[in-house]
Design a protein around this motif. Structure first.
Motif, PDB file in Angstrom:
ATOM      1  N   PHE A 248       0.836  -1.207   0.000  1.00 12.16           N
ATOM      2  CA  PHE A 248       0.000   0.000   0.000  1.00 12.16           C
ATOM      3  C   PHE A 248       0.872   1.259   0.000  1.00 12.16           C
ATOM      4  CE2 PHE A 248      -4.674  -0.239   0.677  1.00 12.16           C
ATOM      5  CZ  PHE A 248      -4.814  -1.592   0.405  1.00 12.16           C
ATOM      6  N   ALA A 249       1.916   1.235   0.831  1.00 17.58           N
ATOM      7  CA  ALA A 249       2.805   2.394   0.930  1.00 17.58           C
ATOM      8  C   ALA A 249       3.469   2.678  -0.413  1.00 17.58           C
ATOM      9  CB  ALA A 249       3.858   2.137   2.003  1.00 17.58           C
ATOM     10  N   VAL A 250       3.907   1.612  -1.105  1.00 18.80           N
ATOM     11  CA  VAL A 250       4.566   1.773  -2.417  1.00 18.80           C
ATOM     12  C   VAL A 250       3.616   2.396  -3.427  1.00 18.80           C
ATOM     13  CG1 VAL A 250       5.540   0.529  -4.378  1.00 18.80           C
ATOM     14  CG2 VAL A 250       6.215  -0.081  -2.061  1.00 18.80           C
ATOM     15  N   VAL A 251       2.380   1.891  -3.482  1.00 20.36           N
ATOM     16  CA  VAL A 251       1.406   2.391  -4.464  1.00 20.36           C
ATOM     17  C   VAL A 251       1.114   3.877  -4.241  1.00 20.36           C
ATOM     18  CG1 VAL A 251      -0.985   2.230  -5.250  1.00 20.36           C
ATOM     19  CG2 VAL A 251       0.354   0.147  -4.866  1.00 20.36           C
ATOM     20  N   PHE A 252       0.870   4.264  -3.002  1.00 19.20           N
ATOM     21  CA  PHE A 252       0.505   5.660  -2.724  1.00 19.20           C
ATOM     22  C   PHE A 252       1.674   6.613  -2.961  1.00 19.20           C
ATOM     23  CE2 PHE A 252      -3.081   3.735  -0.463  1.00 19.20           C
ATOM     24  CZ  PHE A 252      -4.111   4.564  -0.892  1.00 19.20           C
ATOM     25  N   ILE A 253       2.879   6.191  -2.592  1.00 20.89           N
ATOM     26  CA  ILE A 253       4.048   7.058  -2.807  1.00 20.89           C
ATOM     27  C   ILE A 253       4.346   7.191  -4.291  1.00 20.89           C
ATOM     28  CG2 ILE A 253       6.538   7.241  -2.429  1.00 20.89           C
ATOM     29  CD1 ILE A 253       6.019   5.781   0.271  1.00 20.89           C
ATOM     30  N   ALA A 254       4.265   6.058  -5.026  1.00 19.01           N
ATOM     31  CA  ALA A 254       4.521   6.103  -6.470  1.00 19.01           C
ATOM     32  C   ALA A 254       3.463   6.953  -7.175  1.00 19.01           C
ATOM     33  CB  ALA A 254       4.533   4.689  -7.037  1.00 19.01           C
TER      34      ALA A 254
END
Length: 568
Positions: A248-254
């Motif tokens: 989730f963190a990767v998707v939102f930051i990207a």
């Protein structure tokens, strides 16, 4: 375990090599996806076709390498389990008699079945998965750094958290796994005990007791395994939750980086793909490391059973029996308890016949086992033709002795195999053994003669038939020393008399008979009667001498003779 691995190091090397290739190649799919999406968004059809062609070739090679890895890993697991079982089996059988008897045979069965299966499921396979996923993790880290150092840093931070929390379960899992192995050994022992006692259970109407006992042990074993599984489930659920949080963190930051113009859409897809390739391996490693740590007690137990293989088998002197077998100041006791043999000295001459008699439990069978090299942890001296028994080659010494036991074990094969025991003998020797033992009398009534199956432990034969096979098994080998340990007790008196009297007439044969049969005519044929009481030799001499002496043997002889009619 290490020796088993070294034994298959070439296959291990091939497996690891193709594990690295397939793992790294799988990670690079993210870059292919990035190029495809960027080419599509740019409307570059030429680049799209070029990437498509390269992708097809890439996938074909990936499939081939993946197949080689899968095949080699399965072959490695097969070979390791075969090697482990063989090493444990050899280790068990290379123990001396005392060490072997110290454990229940169910413990050995459990080690060769349950424990090896546990090693396969919780050590070998997890270890291969961990090694493969370490490569995936490393390759994913390199590509992630190439695409976005910021996202990589955030992922690494999440990974530290993912490692820290589930590592708390390691010690608990190790304890639980050790408990599973111990309980499965107990369960196997109880099950073997119940199945072996089938006749007693049936005879005494113990069916309900047996079912209840099995039910309790079955539930106990299942519950202990479930307790370990609960701990695994908790470990896996925490790991999965942290993994989803990381993705989730990767998707939102990207997504934020795309909005600010610092990342392409193709890179977003590649980052999402790589985050799975980055988090997934860590997840697999975290799930498997506690399994590997938890299986250590089982691994230590397997290594302990197999460690006899690490000791070189020293070849002793070749035994020679031309004159005598002597014991001086012989003393022996089992691991626990008081001495069974107490300061015995005697000399047995080649070709002579000895009857060993005395009350039950006085040490007759133990003495014979000591004299024939079955036990080696004794005090005193035993010499064969002047050479210390401990200096002789143990295997060659065993080949000089044939023993006819009271409790005869039959292998689940046919009659011929149970006589010959994997050896080949000329037909005339086999016929002579069949005639002398009396097997020929019942052989004609069997369905396939010598090839008739005997069943598990001779279940399809009577006690007397099993005893005759044991006699034939010993006679066919024509060894210089024969031990008759109540060996004709299950045969009718006439056949027993015929067999024993024939043995007594063999001039070159040294015969030691442990017997309760006080047949005056037979005992009179023995050169010497050795009478034992409470671990000592109380009297020795011919039947005539001992009866004329009128001491302890005469009292025993008279009492036994009086009890025979009542026993019948």
């Amino acid at each position: 375990m290490k020796q088993a691995v070294r034994q298959h190091k070439l296959l291990l090397t091939v497996t690891l090599l193709f594990s690295i290739i397939t793992s790294a190649a799988g990670v690079l799919i993210a870059l292919v996806l990035q190029k495809v999406i960027d080419a599509a968004l740019q409307g570059d059809l030429g680049l799209f076709r070029e990437i498509l062609l390269l992708s097809l070739v890439y996938l074909l090679l990936l499939g081939v390498f993946g197949f080689i890895y899968s095949l080699s890993s399965k072959a490695l697991i097969r070979n390791l389990t075969i090697s482990l079982r063989e090493r444990v089996f050899r280790g068990v059988f290379r123990q001396n008699a005392e060490a072997f008897s110290a454990s229940n045979t169910a413990d050995y069965l459990s080690a060769l079945t349950n424990d090896i299966k546990l090693l396969e499921d919780h050590y070998i396979q997890p270890m291969l998965q961990v090694l493969q996923n370490i490569v995936v993790f490393a390759a994913s880290l390199v590509v992630l750094l190439y695409l976005s150092p910021l996202v990589t840093a955030i992922l690494v931070g999440c990974m530290v958290l993912m490692f820290a929390i589930p590592s708390l379960f390691g010690k608990a899992l190790q304890t639980k796994q050790s408990a599973v192995s111990s309980q499965m050994s107990i369960f196997t022992s109880r099950l073997k005990d119940l199945l072996s006692g089938y006749e007693v259970i049936k005879s005494y109407a113990m069916g309900r007791y047996a079912e209840q006992t099995f039910k309790e042990e079955n539930h106990r074993a299942a519950n202990i395994r479930f307790a370990a599984d609960r701990m695994f489930a908790l470990n896996e659920s925490v790991s999965h939750t942290l993994a989803i949080l990381t993705q989730f963190a990767v998707v939102f930051i990207a997504a934020y980086l795309i909005i600010t113009g610092n990342l392409s859409a193709g890179s977003l897809v590649a980052l999402v793909q790589l985050s799975g390739g980055f988090v997934g391996p860590v997840l697999v490693i975290m799930e498997n490391l506690p399994k590997i740590q938890g299986i250590k007690p089982v691994l230590e137990r397997i290594d302990l059973l197999a460690e006899v293989n690490n000791e070189p088998i020293t070849e002793g002197l070749t035994p020679v029996f031309n004159n005598s077998l002597e014991a001086r100041n012989l003393q022996f006791k089992y691991t626990q308890g008081k001495p069974v043999i107490k300061d015995i000295s005697l000399s047995l001459e080649k070709g002579k016949k000895y009857a060993l008699v005395g009350p039950s439990g006085c040490g007759k069978s133990t003495l014979v086992k000591l004299l024939t090299g079955y036990y080696d942890s004794f005090d005193g001296i035993i010499e064969l033709d002047g050479t210390d028994l401990k200096r002789l080659d143990r295997e060659q010494l065993q080949q000089m002795v044939s023993t006819i036991h009271q409790n005869v074990y039959m292998f689940d094969s046919d009659i011929r195999h149970n006589i010959c025991l994997h050896e080949e003998f000329p037909d005339e020797m086999l016929d002579r053994a069949l005639q002398t033992s009396g097997i020929h009398k019942f052989l004609q009534h069997t369905p396939n003669g010598l090839l008739s199956p005997v069943g598990e432990n001779g279940l399809q034969l009577s006690g007397g038939q099993r005893q005759r096979i044991a006699v034939a098994r010993a006679l066919i080998r024509n060894k210089p020393l024969l031990v008759l340990d109540e060996g004709t007790s299950a045969i009718d008196m006439q056949t027993a008399y015929e067999i024993e009297s024939r043995l007594l007439k063999l001039e070159e044969l040294t015969l030691i008979t442990i017997t309760h049969n006080m047949n005056e005519e037979l005992l009179g044929l023995y050169d010497q009667i050795i009478y034992m009481e409470d671990g000592i030799i109380a009297e020795m001499g011919s039947l005539k001498e001992l009866l004329e002496r009128g001491d302890k043997f005469r009292s025993f002889y008279t009492l036994e003779k009086e009890e025979v009619p009542a026993a019948g």
